[in-house]
Design a protein around this motif. Structure first.
Motif, PDB file in Angstrom:
ATOM      1  N   ARG A 196     -13.624  -0.751   5.805  1.00 16.67           N
ATOM      2  CA  ARG A 196     -12.739  -1.922   5.806  1.00 16.67           C
ATOM      3  C   ARG A 196     -12.163  -2.055   7.219  1.00 16.67           C
ATOM      4  O   ARG A 196     -11.012  -1.722   7.487  1.00 16.67           O
ATOM      5  CB  ARG A 196     -11.639  -1.762   4.768  1.00 16.67           C
ATOM      6  CG  ARG A 196     -12.146  -1.566   3.344  1.00 16.67           C
ATOM      7  CD  ARG A 196     -10.986  -1.439   2.370  1.00 16.67           C
ATOM      8  NE  ARG A 196     -10.193  -2.664   2.347  1.00 16.67           N
ATOM      9  CZ  ARG A 196      -8.990  -2.744   1.777  1.00 16.67           C
ATOM     10  NH1 ARG A 196      -8.443  -1.676   1.212  1.00 16.67           N
ATOM     11  NH2 ARG A 196      -8.322  -3.885   1.797  1.00 16.67           N
ATOM     12  N   TYR A 248      -8.974  -4.285   7.705  1.00 10.29           N
ATOM     13  CA  TYR A 248      -7.765  -3.624   7.226  1.00 10.29           C
ATOM     14  C   TYR A 248      -7.357  -2.491   8.163  1.00 10.29           C
ATOM     15  O   TYR A 248      -6.171  -2.291   8.441  1.00 10.29           O
ATOM     16  CB  TYR A 248      -7.998  -3.099   5.817  1.00 10.29           C
ATOM     17  CG  TYR A 248      -6.763  -2.606   5.120  1.00 10.29           C
ATOM     18  CD1 TYR A 248      -5.710  -3.457   4.860  1.00 10.29           C
ATOM     19  CD2 TYR A 248      -6.663  -1.279   4.712  1.00 10.29           C
ATOM     20  CE1 TYR A 248      -4.568  -3.008   4.219  1.00 10.29           C
ATOM     21  CE2 TYR A 248      -5.535  -0.817   4.070  1.00 10.29           C
ATOM     22  CZ  TYR A 248      -4.485  -1.683   3.823  1.00 10.29           C
ATOM     23  OH  TYR A 248      -3.348  -1.230   3.192  1.00 10.29           O
ATOM     24  N   ALA A 249      -8.331  -1.746   8.684  1.00 12.90           N
ATOM     25  CA  ALA A 249      -8.034  -0.674   9.633  1.00 12.90           C
ATOM     26  C   ALA A 249      -7.433  -1.234  10.917  1.00 12.90           C
ATOM     27  O   ALA A 249      -6.535  -0.618  11.507  1.00 12.90           O
ATOM     28  CB  ALA A 249      -9.301   0.118   9.938  1.00 12.90           C
ATOM     29  N   SER A 269      -9.826   4.114   6.248  1.00 11.83           N
ATOM     30  CA  SER A 269     -10.102   2.699   5.998  1.00 11.83           C
ATOM     31  C   SER A 269     -11.323   2.225   6.776  1.00 11.83           C
ATOM     32  O   SER A 269     -12.132   1.442   6.263  1.00 11.83           O
ATOM     33  CB  SER A 269      -8.880   1.853   6.369  1.00 11.83           C
ATOM     34  OG  SER A 269      -7.756   2.204   5.599  1.00 11.83           O
ATOM     35  N   GLU A 302     -14.230   3.796   3.995  1.00 14.20           N
ATOM     36  CA  GLU A 302     -14.264   2.619   3.131  1.00 14.20           C
ATOM     37  C   GLU A 302     -14.889   1.410   3.827  1.00 14.20           C
ATOM     38  O   GLU A 302     -15.115   0.393   3.176  1.00 14.20           O
ATOM     39  CB  GLU A 302     -12.842   2.277   2.672  1.00 14.20           C
ATOM     40  CG  GLU A 302     -12.147   3.419   1.939  1.00 14.20           C
ATOM     41  CD  GLU A 302     -10.681   3.129   1.685  1.00 14.20           C
ATOM     42  OE1 GLU A 302     -10.221   2.018   2.041  1.00 14.20           O
ATOM     43  OE2 GLU A 302      -9.989   4.007   1.146  1.00 14.20           O
ATOM     44  N   ASP A 332       0.853  -1.190   0.000  1.00 17.46           N
ATOM     45  CA  ASP A 332       0.000   0.000   0.000  1.00 17.46           C
ATOM     46  C   ASP A 332       0.890   1.241   0.000  1.00 17.46           C
ATOM     47  O   ASP A 332       1.466   1.614   1.024  1.00 17.46           O
ATOM     48  CB  ASP A 332      -0.913  -0.014   1.233  1.00 17.46           C
ATOM     49  CG  ASP A 332      -1.986   1.054   1.161  1.00 17.46           C
ATOM     50  OD1 ASP A 332      -1.825   2.021   0.398  1.00 17.46           O
ATOM     51  OD2 ASP A 332      -2.996   0.928   1.888  1.00 17.46           O
ATOM     52  N   GLU A 374      -5.186   7.615   7.868  1.00 16.14           N
ATOM     53  CA  GLU A 374      -5.422   6.474   6.985  1.00 16.14           C
ATOM     54  C   GLU A 374      -6.251   5.404   7.674  1.00 16.14           C
ATOM     55  O   GLU A 374      -7.090   4.752   7.047  1.00 16.14           O
ATOM     56  CB  GLU A 374      -4.080   5.892   6.519  1.00 16.14           C
ATOM     57  CG  GLU A 374      -3.373   6.736   5.474  1.00 16.14           C
ATOM     58  CD  GLU A 374      -4.228   6.939   4.239  1.00 16.14           C
ATOM     59  OE1 GLU A 374      -4.730   5.949   3.679  1.00 16.14           O
ATOM     60  OE2 GLU A 374      -4.411   8.110   3.853  1.00 16.14           O
TER      61      GLU A 374
END
Length: 313
Positions: free
Chosen positions: A280, A283-284, A274, A278, A83, A270
């Motif tokens: 997610r 992922y976070a 996330s 988004e 990423d 970020e």
């Protein structure tokens, strides 16, 4: 004569040992201590322990809040390695921390040294310097939005008065990060100054009196006495400052929204994107564990280098 000898023996005899408190009293004290710390332990378990375990578990899943978590193993961490935006966020956060923490600590220590003298109006100066720390970050960021305004802001007005052309601070990839760093330094001085001032006022004065008698100058006293004696306070200020810098979010969200071109995006920003833009969550959580690991490594490294919170021997 014999009475004198007996009295001398009584005076020279060692004091009688103090009997240990009864076991029942010891158990009562232990229960009282456990009851006193129980609320704090319960609070830590509910609001720190459980979320931490949940974040670790969810980091190995694909979870969007609306559907049940799906186990994906190390996929989230593999995606982190590729990423580019998150890598940029890690770099930006490191740069922000590298400049804000030591600069703010140095300025705070200098101000604390000045306020530790017989300066007129010390209480007013302390209050004025500490106010940014207790002011809402959003309010601070809104003020700095006006300061950085390219047309009517204070920063460019000062530069114009000096015959210089001011940049478009928050819309330039070259100047956006320095502008955010200045805000971070300015806002973080107050608390660091207060901690250093409290530490300075607790230092033993007899050491400085002895150093003055030996002919040590103020500069020599600062480097040979003050800095070593401030080691526990410095360790505490450094650790809390690094944690605060790595968790910076509000000023970036208000000032630049991570832009321009991700030049000011931070790790916490970020993670927020996330998780809440988004959706997610897995992922976070993986990103959060990376942030936690970095903070843990930095704290242990500083403790190893500086000797932690131990005082000088």
């Amino acid at each position: 004569m014999s009475g004198t000898i007996v009295s001398e023996r009584v005076r020279s005899a060692p004091p009688a040992p103090v009997a240990d408190p009864p076991r029942r009293l010891q158990r009562g004290r232990r229960r009282a201590g456990l009851l006193m710390v129980a609320p704090a332990v319960l609070h830590a378990l509910i609001w720190i322990g459980i979320p931490l375990v949940a974040a670790v578990v969810l980091s190995f899943t694909s979870y969007d809040v609306l559907t049940p978590p799906r186990f994906v193993g190390l996929e989230n961490f593999r995606e982190l390695l590729s990423d580019d935006v998150f890598r940029r966020a890690v770099l930006n956060t490191s740069v922000y921390t590298f400049f804000t923490v030591p600069v703010a600590m140095s300025i705070a220590l200098l101000i604390a040294l000045m306020l530790n003298t017989r300066l007129a109006g010390r209480a007013i100066f302390r209050t004025a310097i500490f106010i940014p720390q207790v002011t809402a970050t959003i309010a601070v960021a809104l003020v700095w939005l006006w300061i950085y305004d390219p047309r009517s802001g204070l920063a460019n007005a000062v530069l114009s008065f000096l015959g210089l052309d001011g940049p478009n601070w928050l819309s330039s990839t070259d100047w956006a990060m320095p502008a955010v760093i200045v805000v971070g330094i300015w806002q973080g001085i107050g608390l660091k100054m207060l901690i250093y001032l409290a530490a300075l006022q607790s230092l033993p004065t007899e050491l400085y009196e002895a150093a003055s008698v030996d002919g040590a100058s103020r500069v020599r006293q600062f480097f040979s006495l003050t800095l070593p004696l401030l080691r526990p306070a410095t360790f505490f200020v450094f650790v809390t400052s690094v944690i605060g810098a790595f968790q910076s979010f509000d000023q970036v969200y208000i000032l630049t929204d991570g832009g321009p071109a991700n030049s000011t995006t931070m790790m916490t920003y970020e993670i927020y994107k996330s998780a809440f833009r988004e959706f997610r969550m897995g992922y976070a959580c993986a990103q959060s564990l990376v942030l936690f690991a970095l903070l843990l490594v930095l704290t242990l490294l500083n403790r190893r280098i500086t000797g932690g919170d131990r005082g000088t021997r």
